[in-house]
Every structure is written in C-alpha cells, then in structure tokens.
Design a protein around this motif. Structure first.
Motif, PDB file in Angstrom:
ATOM      1  N   TRP A 110       6.676 -11.093  -1.854  1.00 35.66           N
ATOM      2  CA  TRP A 110       6.438 -10.531  -0.521  1.00 35.66           C
ATOM      3  C   TRP A 110       7.466  -9.466  -0.156  1.00 35.66           C
ATOM      4  O   TRP A 110       7.160  -8.561   0.635  1.00 35.66           O
ATOM      5  CB  TRP A 110       6.416 -11.654   0.507  1.00 35.66           C
ATOM      6  N   ARG A 111       8.666  -9.548  -0.714  1.00 38.70           N
ATOM      7  CA  ARG A 111       9.666  -8.502  -0.455  1.00 38.70           C
ATOM      8  C   ARG A 111       9.281  -7.187  -1.132  1.00 38.70           C
ATOM      9  O   ARG A 111       9.680  -6.110  -0.673  1.00 38.70           O
ATOM     10  CB  ARG A 111      11.052  -8.965  -0.916  1.00 38.70           C
ATOM     11  N   LEU A 112       8.495  -7.269  -2.209  1.00 36.63           N
ATOM     12  CA  LEU A 112       7.964  -6.051  -2.815  1.00 36.63           C
ATOM     13  C   LEU A 112       6.915  -5.411  -1.918  1.00 36.63           C
ATOM     14  O   LEU A 112       6.706  -4.196  -1.943  1.00 36.63           O
ATOM     15  CB  LEU A 112       7.342  -6.368  -4.180  1.00 36.63           C
ATOM     16  N   GLN A 135      -1.429  -3.906  -2.154  1.00 34.86           N
ATOM     17  CA  GLN A 135      -0.909  -4.761  -1.096  1.00 34.86           C
ATOM     18  C   GLN A 135      -1.611  -6.118  -1.044  1.00 34.86           C
ATOM     19  O   GLN A 135      -0.959  -7.161  -0.922  1.00 34.86           O
ATOM     20  CB  GLN A 135      -1.037  -4.045   0.250  1.00 34.86           C
ATOM     21  N   ARG A 136      -2.933  -6.126  -1.132  1.00 34.75           N
ATOM     22  CA  ARG A 136      -3.653  -7.402  -1.102  1.00 34.75           C
ATOM     23  C   ARG A 136      -3.282  -8.250  -2.304  1.00 34.75           C
ATOM     24  O   ARG A 136      -3.172  -9.475  -2.209  1.00 34.75           O
ATOM     25  CB  ARG A 136      -5.168  -7.161  -1.070  1.00 34.75           C
ATOM     26  N   GLY A 137      -3.114  -7.597  -3.453  1.00 31.98           N
ATOM     27  CA  GLY A 137      -2.737  -8.322  -4.652  1.00 31.98           C
ATOM     28  C   GLY A 137      -1.379  -8.989  -4.505  1.00 31.98           C
ATOM     29  O   GLY A 137      -1.200 -10.158  -4.871  1.00 31.98           O
ATOM     30  N   LEU A 138      -0.412  -8.268  -3.969  1.00 30.78           N
ATOM     31  CA  LEU A 138       0.915  -8.822  -3.766  1.00 30.78           C
ATOM     32  C   LEU A 138       0.899  -9.975  -2.748  1.00 30.78           C
ATOM     33  O   LEU A 138       1.550 -11.003  -2.937  1.00 30.78           O
ATOM     34  CB  LEU A 138       1.882  -7.726  -3.296  1.00 30.78           C
ATOM     35  N   VAL A 157      -8.598  -8.278  -7.541  1.00 28.74           N
ATOM     36  CA  VAL A 157      -8.077  -8.889  -6.323  1.00 28.74           C
ATOM     37  C   VAL A 157      -9.213  -9.491  -5.504  1.00 28.74           C
ATOM     38  O   VAL A 157      -9.092 -10.597  -4.961  1.00 28.74           O
ATOM     39  CB  VAL A 157      -7.299  -7.851  -5.492  1.00 28.74           C
ATOM     40  N   GLY A 158     -10.341  -8.778  -5.432  1.00 28.08           N
ATOM     41  CA  GLY A 158     -11.486  -9.284  -4.690  1.00 28.08           C
ATOM     42  C   GLY A 158     -12.003 -10.587  -5.264  1.00 28.08           C
ATOM     43  O   GLY A 158     -12.367 -11.509  -4.519  1.00 28.08           O
TER      44      GLY A 158
END
Length: 351
Positions: free
Chosen positions: A191-193, A168-171, A134-135
């Motif tokens: 985003w709903r996930l 969360q950051r990944g989503l 993600v980073g």
C-alpha cells in the motif's frame, strides 16, 4: 463523500470505455457489421458508470437502496444492451475488446461470476492484459462468500503489478490479499507503493493511509479499538447468528439456481455490505453467522460500527442489487454485539 467525486469517477470511467469502443466501432463498420451492437456498447459505457454514481447519490437508508434498480431502468434497458453485446461476441468470439467491455459492464452490474467468465475470454485472447488480470481477481473475490483473494486470483495480481507496477487497483487488491493472509508488513509495504500515486488528502488516499496504519498496528501487536479483544486471543470480534427461512406463501416463487444473500450493512451509509454471505437458496431454511471475515475491505466490517441493518434476499438473477421479483425480508437494525439469534423470514416480493 461528495457527490461530485462520484460524478467525476463515473465520467472518467465513461470516457475510458468510450475510447476503448470507438476503434471497435470503426472496425465494425469497415467489416460491414451492423452498427447497432456497437452503439449499444457505447450506451453501456455511458449509462453504467452514471448509474453507479446515481446509486451512491441516493444511498442512505435500505429503502432508498431498494428503489435504485427501478429508477436506473428508466431510459434504457441495460440488460437488453448486454444481450446485444453477448450476441455480438457469439458471432465474433475473438473480439478481446468486446469481452473486456462485457466484463466491465458485468462488474458494474454486480454479476461477478459472469464478469469473471468474460475476463477469462480476454486473458485467453490477450494473456498479458493487466486490466483483465486485476478484473478477474476482483470478480473472483466478489463471488466468494469469504471474499478471500488467493490462488489464481493472487497469482494474476502478482503478474499484473509486475507488468504494470503503477496499476492502482492491482496494488490495492494485492495488499488486501496480504492482509487477509496475516502478512501485515507485506500489506503495508504494497500500500505504500500505492500512496504516491494518489492525490494527497483525497478520500482514497485517506482510506489507504488508514489501512497502512491498521496493518502497522497488527505488525506491532497494538490493539485496534473495538478489536482489542481479538488481539488477546479471545473472541474474534462480532458474530451475528442469522436464521433465515422462506414464508410458505412464497415457496412457489423459488426457482432452481436462485441465490440467497444474507447481509449486514451500515444503518445509514454506503450500500456496500460490511458482511455478506452468498448461498444456494435451495438450502433454506438455513443459519448463517456474519463476521468480520465476510467483509472485503478491512475498514468496513461489523466491528467498525455499533449497529447494522440485517437483511436477506433471494435473487433470481444472481445479482446483489435488488431486482423486481426478488424475494426479501429483514430483521431491521440490530446491535453488532448481540448474542441472540436473529430471525429473518423472507416474506416480501420486491417491486
């Protein structure tokens, strides 16, 4: 937003980094290494997040933002600490935790190219590290003038959320990638996930809800306030044409490898630009057109505000945040619907 929110976020980041570094410190002591580099790493873990909180506490006008780097330097030279960490990694190139710390610190210092390189080292050593995936994607997007999330960045995000569905950051970033590609239904679904993981009523939860509403509106073909014209196939939103030149008196201060940032930000508000272009400073004089596409977060863009502060900076370090010795100029506050070319002469040295 409340200052307490930023302090809490900074403390959580500091604690997380400290927990990461304590085992590393113990290992280094058992191996007979100097503890100095590890102490510096712990200081980075504490100083950088708190410094970021300080930046958000002090923002409000461009002049306030410009003063932050000098204030943040009080008490400790972060750059020296980072040099110590880099020296440690030269001696211990297989230290994945050290590379991860360096990547996180470079990210906080707004040096996306260096952060991406450090994340690359982490992924070579620990290919399934979802934080590094993600980073890397985040750093790649930040280093691009259009801030798009595609190619390897998107592939890494998909892999990260597959391995860690609650990242969360990944989503969030994966949803942005879908939105950028015009896959609005997919963006809303992603985003709903994320929504159930957020504290109801929090600032973050509200921002995600706004993005979902925006994506749903695109799916249903509904106009979005100031962007209604864009929906009809006409103009694609504001386009500020900025002509940037360097004052003759400062030409001797331009060095090879310098980076030019041309940006627009809220007249009074957070420091994140609503549009930014990153260019090679050797191309001056140049013309840049700032548009909504140059915003990384769809809710923070030119069309979301009536007027913006437009400036330009030549960075010797490649960092977006002003450093002593950087060259800068601005056009002041302009209306986002302005059709006249905006002229900026870079004629000052930041101090």
């Amino acid at each position: 937003m409340k200052f307490a929110f930023y302090i809490a976020a900074a403390v959580m980041i500091a604690v997380a980094l400290a927990l990461l570094l304590i085992p590393l410190l113990r290992h280094g002591r058992r191996a007979g290494r100097s503890r100095g580099v590890f102490v510096l790493m712990l200081v980075i873990a504490l100083i950088v997040p708190l410094g970021v909180a300080g930046v958000y506490r002090l923002v409000g006008t461009p002049s306030t933002i410009d003063n932050v780097p000098t204030q943040a330097q009080a008490g400790m030279d972060i750059h020296k600490a980072l040099d110590e960490l880099r020296a440690h990694l030269v001696a211990a190139p297989k230290d994945a935790q050290g590379w991860l710390l360096l990547a996180q610190a470079e990210t906080e210092m707004q040096q996306p190219d260096q952060a991406r390189d450090a994340y690359d080292h982490v992924l070579q050593l620990t290919p399934n590290d979802t934080n590094a995936m993600v980073g890397w994607a985040e750093a790649e997007a930040a280093s691009r003038t259009d801030h798009r999330i595609e190619g390897r960045a998107r592939d890494l995000l998909l892999q990260a959320v597959k391995l860690a569905p609650n990242n969360q950051r990944g989503l969030w970033l994966l949803g942005i990638s879908d939105f950028q590609e015009g896959q609005y239904a997919d963006a809303a679904a992603i985003w709903r996930l994320l929504q159930p993981q957020l504290q109801p009523g929090s600032t973050v939860a509200q921002a995600v809800a706004q993005q979902i509403a925006l994506a749903d509106a695109r799916v249903n073909g509904k106009p979005e306030g100031t962007n209604a014209a864009a929906q009809s196939g006409g103009t694609q939103g504001p386009a500020l044409r900025v002509n940037v030149s360097l004052a003759p008196a400062l030409t001797t201060k331009l060095a090879a490898g310098d980076t030019l940032f041309v940006y627009a930000r809220a007249e009074n508000g957070p420091p994140m630009p609503v549009a930014v272009a990153r260019l090679d400073a050797s191309k001056l004089p140049t013309t840049v057109t700032l548009t909504d596409a140059m915003s990384m977060v769809p809710t923070m863009k030119l069309s979301s505000m009536p007027q913006v502060f437009v400036g330009a900076r030549i960075s010797h370090s490649g960092q977006a945040i002003a450093q002593i010795g950087d060259l800068e100029g601005n056009a002041g506050v302009v209306a986002v619907d302005s059709k006249k070319p905006i002229r900026i002469v870079i004629d000052k040295v930041h101090n």
